[in-house]
Motif scaffolding. Sequence first.
Motif, mmCIF file in Angstrom:
data_model
loop_
_atom_site.group_PDB
_atom_site.id
_atom_site.type_symbol
_atom_site.label_atom_id
_atom_site.label_comp_id
_atom_site.label_asym_id
_atom_site.label_seq_id
_atom_site.Cartn_x
_atom_site.Cartn_y
_atom_site.Cartn_z
ATOM 1 N N VAL A 135 3.734 24.030 54.287
ATOM 2 C CA VAL A 135 5.120 24.064 54.752
ATOM 3 C C VAL A 135 5.910 24.874 53.736
ATOM 4 C CG1 VAL A 135 7.168 22.699 55.283
ATOM 5 C CG2 VAL A 135 4.893 21.791 55.816
ATOM 6 N N THR A 136 6.689 25.846 54.186
ATOM 7 C CA THR A 136 7.422 26.685 53.247
ATOM 8 C C THR A 136 8.781 26.073 52.925
ATOM 9 O OG1 THR A 136 8.524 28.061 54.914
ATOM 10 C CG2 THR A 136 6.311 28.737 54.199
ATOM 11 N N LEU A 137 9.216 26.304 51.705
ATOM 12 C CA LEU A 137 10.558 25.881 51.318
ATOM 13 C C LEU A 137 11.607 26.607 52.151
ATOM 14 C CD1 LEU A 137 10.049 25.795 47.454
ATOM 15 C CD2 LEU A 137 10.484 23.813 48.923
ATOM 16 N N ALA A 138 11.296 27.835 52.567
ATOM 17 C CA ALA A 138 12.234 28.585 53.400
ATOM 18 C C ALA A 138 12.432 27.902 54.750
ATOM 19 C CB ALA A 138 11.732 30.016 53.597
ATOM 20 N N ALA A 139 11.344 27.393 55.332
ATOM 21 C CA ALA A 139 11.466 26.685 56.606
ATOM 22 C C ALA A 139 12.278 25.408 56.446
ATOM 23 C CB ALA A 139 10.078 26.371 57.162
ATOM 24 N N LEU A 140 12.062 24.702 55.354
ATOM 25 C CA LEU A 140 12.826 23.484 55.094
ATOM 26 C C LEU A 140 14.300 23.808 54.876
ATOM 27 C CD1 LEU A 140 10.259 21.756 52.720
ATOM 28 C CD2 LEU A 140 10.843 21.033 55.048
ATOM 29 N N ALA A 141 14.570 24.946 54.241
ATOM 30 C CA ALA A 141 15.961 25.361 54.040
ATOM 31 C C ALA A 141 16.634 25.659 55.370
ATOM 32 C CB ALA A 141 16.012 26.581 53.119
ATOM 33 N N ARG A 142 15.911 26.271 56.296
ATOM 34 C CA ARG A 142 16.494 26.560 57.606
ATOM 35 C C ARG A 142 16.795 25.285 58.384
ATOM 36 N NH1 ARG A 142 12.798 30.899 57.297
ATOM 37 N NH2 ARG A 142 11.237 29.792 58.542
ATOM 38 N N ALA A 143 16.108 24.208 58.010
ATOM 39 C CA ALA A 143 16.393 22.908 58.629
ATOM 40 C C ALA A 143 17.475 22.147 57.870
ATOM 41 C CB ALA A 143 15.118 22.072 58.687
ATOM 42 N N GLY A 144 18.020 22.760 56.824
ATOM 43 C CA GLY A 144 19.069 22.134 56.047
ATOM 44 C C GLY A 144 18.580 21.130 55.024
#
Length: 411
Positions: free
Chosen positions: A373-382
């Motif tokens: 799981v990328t930190l970027a994907a988690l960031a896009r989820a807030g």
Amino acid sequence: MTTEQRVLRASEWDRWYGALELAFGGVADSDGVRALWRSLTEHERSIGVWDGDDCVGTAGAFSFRLSVPGGALVPAAGVTMVSVAATHRRRGILTSMMRRQLDDVRELGEPLAVLTASEPAIYGRFGYGIASQQLSAEIETASARIALPDGVDEIRLRRVDPDDPAVREACEAIYAAEVATRPGMLARSPGWDKLPVVDSGLEKGGMSPLQCVLAERDGETVGYTHFRNKPEWSRSGPRGTIELRDVYAPDPVAYAALWRFLFGIDLTTTIQARSRPADDPFLHLVTDIRRCNVRQRDSLHLRPVEVGAALEARTYRTPVDVVFEVEDRFCRWNEGRWRLIGDAKGASCERTRDTADLALSVRELGAAYLGGVTLAALARAGRVKELRPGALAEASTAFASDIAPWLPHGF
């Protein structure tokens, strides 16, 4: 009503395990499965909650070593056998067991705790993030085909007794080779080699006994598969199902040979495959992916118990120098700022007063830890906040893994 929480005594195992079975629907496991879990239970790491003579809460842990990006095997507590009796819900029993367990894990010096969840909504509040996914597939073998690489005909396939000690040893060697290359797998210690071949009682549901086929090249075992066959017939003919338990082969040609064998078993039209990696090579071997009915779901849930030690234990795909502001309401010792400096050779992670670059909770660190799981994907989820421009891309790239993390089996 008062309850008592205590370490499991050997004499209490049957009642403790019976309470677990009842909480999971009341269907008793087979004698073989029960005997295996009895032999593997670490009593000193298992907790029972008792209301008089009744066991109303259970939790345990196994002493595992988990493969992480970079190839290290990191000590990890395998949280398992967690249940609360339906008569004793909403009394804080689960929270009290999680509290004691994570305190014990920290005292033992294990930087990670991992689990599989019957209900994934439960464990996020205790800091666990979903770190790996698993695929399931229902492959229509009458319609899909396997595109074979060169050399498949050089692989010899041989049926063997799956419970033969020599066969188990050969299969465990193949499994161990996979652990060394893929994050999220568990190094199996003595006794765990019986898990893939334990009698689950499925024969009573019309399934065959467990079968095993070895793939060999020049007399050397280079892969294997475990499966069961469920013969069925319709008015138009045979429609049997292969229930695939596992298939391993570091060698791509041997892997394809095993899949060709599974596709070609007489009188069957379907392969049911579960707990496969998210990047399973079979996805690129089949000629018609739509005939595979692929689904994805959560698998391994991971929690850093000691943030610094956990982040130091793995390597990073690209150089990274980032300060995390970590929130951890359940394990307060992790809260605060941590500076991670790392690359493909190693890492350091220490407390700092430097300005934070990224803000997140320990749950997000757990989700991103194995690189699936990328930190970027988690960031896009807030769920991750970038405080320094560019820090998110730097950290997200560094944490990623070329190989998807995978937990092949539960515990």
